[in-house]
Design an enzyme around this catalytic site. Structure first.
Site, PDB file in Angstrom:
ATOM      1  N   THR A  95       0.869  -1.186   0.000  1.00 52.61           N
ATOM      2  CA  THR A  95       0.000   0.000   0.000  1.00 52.61           C
ATOM      3  C   THR A  95       0.901   1.230   0.000  1.00 52.61           C
ATOM      4  O   THR A  95       1.577   1.501   1.002  1.00 52.61           O
ATOM      5  CB  THR A  95      -0.898   0.033   1.255  1.00 52.61           C
ATOM      6  OG1 THR A  95      -1.612  -1.191   1.351  1.00 52.61           O
ATOM      7  CG2 THR A  95      -1.873   1.188   1.193  1.00 52.61           C
ATOM      8  N   LYS A 170      -7.430   1.208  -2.493  1.00 51.59           N
ATOM      9  CA  LYS A 170      -6.895   0.792  -1.189  1.00 51.59           C
ATOM     10  C   LYS A 170      -6.818   1.972  -0.207  1.00 51.59           C
ATOM     11  O   LYS A 170      -7.160   1.847   0.973  1.00 51.59           O
ATOM     12  CB  LYS A 170      -5.507   0.166  -1.403  1.00 51.59           C
ATOM     13  CG  LYS A 170      -4.784  -0.222  -0.140  1.00 51.59           C
ATOM     14  CD  LYS A 170      -5.492  -1.326   0.628  1.00 51.59           C
ATOM     15  CE  LYS A 170      -4.789  -1.621   1.940  1.00 51.59           C
ATOM     16  NZ  LYS A 170      -5.537  -2.549   2.773  1.00 51.59           N
ATOM     17  N   LYS A 245       0.428   5.542   8.289  1.00 48.59           N
ATOM     18  CA  LYS A 245       0.955   5.716   6.921  1.00 48.59           C
ATOM     19  C   LYS A 245      -0.199   5.802   5.906  1.00 48.59           C
ATOM     20  O   LYS A 245      -0.226   6.689   5.058  1.00 48.59           O
ATOM     21  CB  LYS A 245       1.860   4.531   6.589  1.00 48.59           C
ATOM     22  CG  LYS A 245       2.257   4.456   5.123  1.00 48.59           C
ATOM     23  CD  LYS A 245       2.729   3.081   4.707  1.00 48.59           C
ATOM     24  CE  LYS A 245       1.741   1.981   4.808  1.00 48.59           C
ATOM     25  NZ  LYS A 245       1.490   1.123   3.696  1.00 48.59           N
TER      26      LYS A 245
END
Ligand code: NAD
Length: 297
Positions: A95, A170, A245
């Site tokens: 990701t 995502k 993140k």
């Protein structure tokens, strides 16, 4: 198929195990030798470097933490791009940010390689059970080539569109996850204060309009979902650092596109505070303890 698998952490290790189980020939590499040893015992070939792992691969799968790791792995003098055989396919499953994803697509295409961005959802349990969702960005032809292999690690393989759209899906998905984990945690804590047991609240919420993955599959309180990290002192799983993140990726993407996501910004801010308490290596569902002021058991 000859597959080079790079990045054997919480997700990569069980994903690679499933490909071995499906009969593929795996060459594996990670900066950490421990998961390499585990897979070697199961029949994979260990590689001394990422370049060695890819040099006769028909497919390369990578899943590492962040965009900077993807650039380090693929780009520059030490990078693998120049060593992957022509006609090989790449599925990059980390990701990461859209800019790095598009850069990787451009570099791979210049080298004549098929590539998709294919980040995953479903957590470690989904990786172990081969029930991940893959969100795939790239050309239709390339999607058709990689989908049968991804299908051996997941149960839902979605072609989202052109390069980078897998990452877009995502990033948006995990913004919802970060927000719902906080909201679900708040609800369990409030329920307890109101004299409602966590078991009873779970029974109601898991089948009513509060239903969401953070409750039904990854419940932040111990008990109702035996596989959730809450049952093992919030051992990750999916670390709070990784969630922070991903929320930063969402907020950055929102700024770039002049979109507004106040709940995503708030969730990012709360995960930042939580990580600063020294808990960044714990599972992201452990934020419930911090919301409770540390008193939650
Ligand atoms: P992790 O930190 O457990 O594993 C990452 C692995 O990559 C480590 O073993 C590390 O040594 C290795 N690595 C880093 N740079 C490397 C390099 N240059 N060459 C070889 N190996 C390298 O992370 P994870 O939890 O497995 O997550 C990986 C990615 O998947 C992240 O982008 C994360 O956001 C995403 N993801 C994780 C989960 C989850 O539940 N853990 C769920 C969905 C998506």
């Amino acid at each position: 198929m000859k597959i080079a698998f790079i990045g054997l952490g919480h997700m990569g290790l069980p994903m690679a195990k499933n490909l071995l189980g499906a009969g593929h020939i795996l060459k594996v590499f990670d900066l950490n030798p421990d998961p390499v040893d585990i897979l070697t015992k199961l029949g994979a070939t260990p590689s001394p470097s990422a370049i060695d792992a890819v040099k006769d691969a028909e497919m390369v799968i990578s899943i590492v933490p962040e965009g900077e790791h993807v650039r380090a792995l693929y780009g520059g003098h030490e990078g693998i791009l120049d060593h992957i055989p022509q006609k090989a396919m790449i599925a990059e499953c980390s990701t990461i940010d859209i800019t790095t994803t598009r850069w990787l697509h451009e570099q791979a295409e210049k080298s004549g390689l098929s590539i998709v961005d294919a980040p995953v959802s479903g957590g470690v349990t989904g990786a172990e059970n081969a029930s991940l969702t893959f969100m795939v960005g790239g050309k239709e032809d390339d999607f058709s080539k990689v989908a049968p292999i991804l299908n051996q690690m997941g149960k839902k393989i979605v072609h989202c569109g052109a390069a980078g759209t897998g990452q877009a899906a995502k990033i948006c998905n995990n913004m919802v996850l970060g927000v719902t984990m906080i909201a679900s945690s708040e609800a369990f804590l409030l329920a307890e204060k109101l004299g409602l047991s966590k078991e009873k609240f779970f029974e109601v919420a898991s089948g009513s309009s509060a239903q969401n993955w953070s409750i039904t599959s990854y419940c932040p309180v111990p008990g109702p979902v035996p596989t959730s990290p809450a049952n093992r002192d919030y051992e990750a799983g999916f670390t709070a650092a990784m969630m922070l993140k991903d929320l930063k990726l969402a907020v950055d993407a929102a700024q770039t596109t002049n979109s507004s996501c106040p709940m995503g910004v708030e969730a990012m801010s709360l995960y930042n505070l939580f990580c600063n308490t020294g808990e960044s290596g714990k599972d992201f569902s452990g934020i419930i303890r911090w919301i409770a002021g540390g008193g939650f058991k």
